[in-house]
Design a protein around this motif. Structure first.
Motif, PDB file in Angstrom:
ATOM      1  N   GLY A 196      -1.899  -3.188  -3.590  1.00  0.00           N
ATOM      2  CA  GLY A 196      -1.701  -4.361  -4.077  1.00  0.00           C
ATOM      3  C   GLY A 196      -2.296  -5.415  -3.468  1.00  0.00           C
ATOM      4  N   TYR A 197      -2.784  -6.458  -4.126  1.00  0.00           N
ATOM      5  CA  TYR A 197      -3.726  -7.547  -3.458  1.00  0.00           C
ATOM      6  C   TYR A 197      -3.005  -8.827  -3.281  1.00  0.00           C
ATOM      7  CZ  TYR A 197      -7.515 -10.850  -2.913  1.00  0.00           C
ATOM      8  OH  TYR A 197      -8.346 -11.817  -2.544  1.00  0.00           O
ATOM      9  N   THR A 198      -3.104  -9.099  -1.814  1.00  0.00           N
ATOM     10  CA  THR A 198      -2.673 -10.552  -1.854  1.00  0.00           C
ATOM     11  C   THR A 198      -3.753 -11.319  -1.366  1.00  0.00           C
ATOM     12  OG1 THR A 198      -1.930  -9.597   0.644  1.00  0.00           O
ATOM     13  CG2 THR A 198      -0.127  -9.967  -0.873  1.00  0.00           C
ATOM     14  N   ASP A 199      -4.424 -10.945  -0.260  1.00  0.00           N
ATOM     15  CA  ASP A 199      -5.679 -11.616  -0.106  1.00  0.00           C
ATOM     16  C   ASP A 199      -6.586 -10.748   0.583  1.00  0.00           C
ATOM     17  OD1 ASP A 199      -4.919 -11.415   2.832  1.00  0.00           O
ATOM     18  OD2 ASP A 199      -3.573 -13.371   2.405  1.00  0.00           O
ATOM     19  N   ASP A 230      -5.460  -9.018   4.330  1.00  0.00           N
ATOM     20  CA  ASP A 230      -4.707  -8.030   4.222  1.00  0.00           C
ATOM     21  C   ASP A 230      -5.127  -6.819   3.772  1.00  0.00           C
ATOM     22  OD1 ASP A 230      -2.709  -9.960   5.122  1.00  0.00           O
ATOM     23  OD2 ASP A 230      -1.447  -9.670   3.478  1.00  0.00           O
ATOM     24  N   ALA A 231      -6.107  -6.858   2.671  1.00  0.00           N
ATOM     25  CA  ALA A 231      -6.646  -5.781   2.019  1.00  0.00           C
ATOM     26  C   ALA A 231      -7.644  -5.089   3.115  1.00  0.00           C
ATOM     27  CB  ALA A 231      -7.341  -6.173   0.854  1.00  0.00           C
ATOM     28  N   LEU A 232      -8.438  -5.865   3.877  1.00  0.00           N
ATOM     29  CA  LEU A 232      -9.039  -5.329   4.682  1.00  0.00           C
ATOM     30  C   LEU A 232      -8.396  -4.734   6.107  1.00  0.00           C
ATOM     31  CD1 LEU A 232     -12.071  -7.826   4.715  1.00  0.00           C
ATOM     32  CD2 LEU A 232     -11.974  -5.439   3.736  1.00  0.00           C
ATOM     33  N   GLN A 233      -7.321  -5.272   6.111  1.00  0.00           N
ATOM     34  CA  GLN A 233      -6.376  -4.941   7.507  1.00  0.00           C
ATOM     35  C   GLN A 233      -5.603  -3.577   6.908  1.00  0.00           C
ATOM     36  OE1 GLN A 233      -4.094  -8.013   9.203  1.00  0.00           O
ATOM     37  NE2 GLN A 233      -3.314  -6.647  10.672  1.00  0.00           N
ATOM     38  N   TYR A 234      -5.057  -3.637   5.962  1.00  0.00           N
ATOM     39  CA  TYR A 234      -3.868  -2.522   5.392  1.00  0.00           C
ATOM     40  C   TYR A 234      -4.648  -1.371   4.539  1.00  0.00           C
ATOM     41  CZ  TYR A 234      -1.040  -6.099   7.586  1.00  0.00           C
ATOM     42  OH  TYR A 234      -0.243  -6.753   8.615  1.00  0.00           O
ATOM     43  N   TRP A 235      -5.338  -1.899   3.785  1.00  0.00           N
ATOM     44  CA  TRP A 235      -5.959  -0.784   2.837  1.00  0.00           C
ATOM     45  C   TRP A 235      -6.780   0.314   3.403  1.00  0.00           C
ATOM     46  CZ3 TRP A 235      -8.437  -3.442  -2.205  1.00  0.00           C
ATOM     47  CH2 TRP A 235      -7.269  -4.335  -2.839  1.00  0.00           C
ATOM     48  N   PRO A 236      -6.616   1.667   3.153  1.00  0.00           N
ATOM     49  CA  PRO A 236      -7.375   2.850   4.021  1.00  0.00           C
ATOM     50  C   PRO A 236      -8.829   2.501   4.163  1.00  0.00           C
ATOM     51  CG  PRO A 236      -6.020   3.715   2.192  1.00  0.00           C
ATOM     52  CD  PRO A 236      -6.108   2.102   1.766  1.00  0.00           C
ATOM     53  N   MET A 271      -3.846  -5.136  -8.613  1.00  0.00           N
ATOM     54  CA  MET A 271      -3.575  -3.807  -7.986  1.00  0.00           C
ATOM     55  C   MET A 271      -4.779  -3.100  -8.275  1.00  0.00           C
ATOM     56  SD  MET A 271      -0.071  -1.664  -7.733  1.00  0.00           S
ATOM     57  CE  MET A 271      -0.059  -0.882  -8.970  1.00  0.00           C
ATOM     58  N   VAL A 272      -5.111  -2.083  -7.148  1.00  0.00           N
ATOM     59  CA  VAL A 272      -6.170  -1.040  -7.815  1.00  0.00           C
ATOM     60  C   VAL A 272      -5.476   0.161  -7.164  1.00  0.00           C
ATOM     61  CG1 VAL A 272      -7.462  -1.665  -5.377  1.00  0.00           C
ATOM     62  CG2 VAL A 272      -8.617  -0.273  -7.343  1.00  0.00           C
ATOM     63  N   ASN A 273      -5.679   1.051  -7.859  1.00  0.00           N
ATOM     64  CA  ASN A 273      -5.081   2.341  -7.691  1.00  0.00           C
ATOM     65  C   ASN A 273      -6.350   3.559  -7.664  1.00  0.00           C
ATOM     66  OD1 ASN A 273      -2.419   1.404  -7.923  1.00  0.00           O
ATOM     67  ND2 ASN A 273      -1.765   3.175  -9.120  1.00  0.00           N
ATOM     68  N   MET A 274      -6.052   4.399  -6.768  1.00  0.00           N
ATOM     69  CA  MET A 274      -6.897   5.586  -7.002  1.00  0.00           C
ATOM     70  C   MET A 274      -6.076   6.894  -7.267  1.00  0.00           C
ATOM     71  SD  MET A 274      -9.789   5.092  -3.939  1.00  0.00           S
ATOM     72  CE  MET A 274     -11.280   3.975  -3.927  1.00  0.00           C
ATOM     73  N   ASN A 275      -6.595   7.451  -8.253  1.00  0.00           N
ATOM     74  CA  ASN A 275      -5.842   8.809  -9.089  1.00  0.00           C
ATOM     75  C   ASN A 275      -6.506   9.851  -8.619  1.00  0.00           C
ATOM     76  OD1 ASN A 275      -3.785   6.833  -9.992  1.00  0.00           O
ATOM     77  ND2 ASN A 275      -4.760   6.727 -11.908  1.00  0.00           N
ATOM     78  N   TYR A 276      -5.866  10.888  -8.461  1.00  0.00           N
ATOM     79  CA  TYR A 276      -6.655  12.251  -7.982  1.00  0.00           C
ATOM     80  C   TYR A 276      -5.558  13.264  -8.601  1.00  0.00           C
ATOM     81  CZ  TYR A 276      -8.562  16.061  -5.085  1.00  0.00           C
ATOM     82  OH  TYR A 276      -9.171  17.184  -4.569  1.00  0.00           O
ATOM     83  N   TYR A 277      -6.482  13.977  -9.535  1.00  0.00           N
ATOM     84  CA  TYR A 277      -6.007  15.096 -10.298  1.00  0.00           C
ATOM     85  C   TYR A 277      -6.480  16.331  -9.829  1.00  0.00           C
ATOM     86  CZ  TYR A 277      -5.263  11.083 -13.388  1.00  0.00           C
ATOM     87  OH  TYR A 277      -4.760   9.823 -13.842  1.00  0.00           O
ATOM     88  N   PRO A 278      -6.044  17.195  -9.082  1.00  0.00           N
ATOM     89  CA  PRO A 278      -6.435  18.219  -8.624  1.00  0.00           C
ATOM     90  C   PRO A 278      -6.786  19.504  -9.825  1.00  0.00           C
ATOM     91  CG  PRO A 278      -4.638  17.625  -7.255  1.00  0.00           C
ATOM     92  CD  PRO A 278      -4.541  17.019  -8.416  1.00  0.00           C
ATOM     93  N   VAL A 328       0.802  -1.096  -0.225  1.00  0.00           N
ATOM     94  CA  VAL A 328       0.163  -0.051  -0.091  1.00  0.00           C
ATOM     95  C   VAL A 328       0.825   1.314   0.128  1.00  0.00           C
ATOM     96  CG1 VAL A 328      -1.891   1.160   1.059  1.00  0.00           C
ATOM     97  CG2 VAL A 328      -1.769  -1.342   1.281  1.00  0.00           C
ATOM     98  N   LYS A 329       0.576   1.991  -0.935  1.00  0.00           N
ATOM     99  CA  LYS A 329       1.614   3.279  -1.132  1.00  0.00           C
ATOM    100  C   LYS A 329       0.679   4.564  -1.702  1.00  0.00           C
ATOM    101  CE  LYS A 329       5.393   4.850  -4.337  1.00  0.00           C
ATOM    102  NZ  LYS A 329       6.017   4.535  -5.390  1.00  0.00           N
ATOM    103  N   TYR A 330       1.097   5.471  -1.071  1.00  0.00           N
ATOM    104  CA  TYR A 330       0.411   6.738  -1.301  1.00  0.00           C
ATOM    105  C   TYR A 330       1.595   7.685  -1.741  1.00  0.00           C
ATOM    106  CZ  TYR A 330      -0.519  11.704  -0.540  1.00  0.00           C
ATOM    107  OH  TYR A 330      -0.646  13.272  -0.602  1.00  0.00           O
ATOM    108  N   GLY A 331       1.529   8.404  -2.962  1.00  0.00           N
ATOM    109  CA  GLY A 331       2.497   9.296  -3.708  1.00  0.00           C
ATOM    110  C   GLY A 331       2.131   9.912  -4.522  1.00  0.00           C
TER     111      GLY A 331
END
Length: 361
Positions: free
Chosen positions: A151-154, A157-163, A209-216, A128-131
């Motif tokens: 990034g998805y492993t299972d 982990d997704a429910l524990q570590y994703w925002p 992997m799922v990303n969320m992109n933000y374009y201000p 999990v990475k914010y950048g």
């Protein structure tokens, strides 16, 4: 009062090292694009060189009915010509897509301190990475974009570590998208007239992997890009656009009947998802399918989100033209490479057209 970034270094520290991102710049009251974000002339998106890609989306529900063959042909033709197409009736509830967009805005509206909990080296998971931007330490001109990458492993982990702001909807989206991608990959491989073992298909779509992109919103959109020119390295990308738009796909010389037009804008269609063929499928198909160069324009009116699901091969998977194809065609247009090596090369450089594909030449 907006902070004064006297030097390129102070700007870089504020945006990249301190985790404020481009959103932090806009929230600070910035009224013009800093020099570090101004793209060279040749990288800017000139509207006169673009045209809308007004092609009806493909109705995936018709795969299970009398129009089955017609839908197969539409998917294959799109993969062979542009490498991009839109789909509707894809099995992902429209309420989920709306929730996804809302959750992306919720995440990016968090304070810099809250978002920085997902910064590399601090994040509770290496997956999990914010950048911001793509490869800020390598880029001459930065991209006008912040992102969170999951990034998805299972599921655990997704429910524990994703925002918390987005983990449940993002996980549902990833799983439903993966089912659709599998169908599309099987259709494309079958069309090549080759047999591929089930385990091989698992290897080709084994990393997600799922990303969320933000374009201000951007004070000078003509000077910047949200994402620079590149083709995706993986197998297939599924993209949810919001209603604002800004995605452009490059026409290559073989399918360009538009004279001065170089780029097609892929307009947002309510309820549709964009499907994008990646380099992996191009390599496996020995060049038959296209992985198109694409990029994103910024806008001065409102902030935009887009949410891609990237489906990649497993890192240990070897990708090269399928053997039966090479036998039939008598030539391998790409060499076989370990996907981990291909990925390392992709992330080691700034976005620069289709340069990453040359690694497999």
């Amino acid at each position: 009062m907006a902070p004064n970034f006297n030097t390129s270094d102070s700007l870089y520290d504020f945006v990249v090292k301190n985790g404020n991102g481009v959103k932090g710049l806009i929230d600070s009251g910035l009224s013009e694009v800093p020099e570090r974000y101004i793209q060279p002339e040749e990288e800017r998106i000139k509207k006169v060189k673009t045209k809308r890609h007004d092609v009806s989306p493909i109705d995936l529900s018709k795969l299970r009915g009398p129009d089955h063959k017609k839908v197969l042909d539409e998917i294959v033709r799109a993969a062979e010509t542009l490498g991009f197409f839109q789909v509707v009736n894809h099995g992902i509830p429209l309420e989920l897509l709306e929730s996804l967009k809302d959750s992306a805005h919720r995440f990016f509206n968090l304070s810099p301190e809250e978002k920085s909990l997902f910064y590399p080296g601090v994040s509770p998971s290496t997956k999990v990475k914010y950048g911001t931007s793509f490869a800020p330490e390598k880029e001459k001109a930065l991209e006008w974009k912040d992102y969170i990458s999951m990034g998805y492993t299972d599921d655990h982990d997704a429910l524990q570590y994703w925002p918390n702001e987005c983990k449940e909807v993002a996980l549902d989206y990833l799983k439903l998208s993966s089912t659709m991608v599998r169908d599309i990959v099987e259709i494309l491989i079958e069309n090549l007239g080759v047999r591929v073992e089930e385990s091989r298909i698992e290897g080709i779509i084994g990393m997600k992997m799922v990303n969320m992109n933000y374009y201000p919103l951007c004070p000078n959109p003509d000077l910047t890009v949200g994402v620079g020119r590149h083709s995706d390295m993986g197998t297939i990308t599924v993209l949810l656009q919001d209603g604002i738009g800004g995605l452009y796909v490059k026409l290559d010389d073989h399918n360009n009947n538009h004279n001065d037009v170089e780029w097609l804008e892929v307009p947002p269609i309510p309820g549709a998802l964009v499907i994008n063929i990646g380099d992996t499928i191009k390599i496996l198909s020995n060049g038959k399918y296209k992985s198109a160069e694409h990029r994103v324009r910024t806008t001065s009116t409102e902030s935009r989100v887009s949410i891609p699901v990237f489906i990649f091969p497993k890192p240990t998977e070897k990708i090269g033209p399928l053997e039966e194809l090479v036998k039939k065609e008598g030539v391998a247009r790409y060499r076989e490479v370990m996907f981990q090596d291909y990925m390392n090369n992709f992330f080691a450089n700034a976005h620069h057209g289709k340069k990453s594909l040359e690694f497999a030449k």
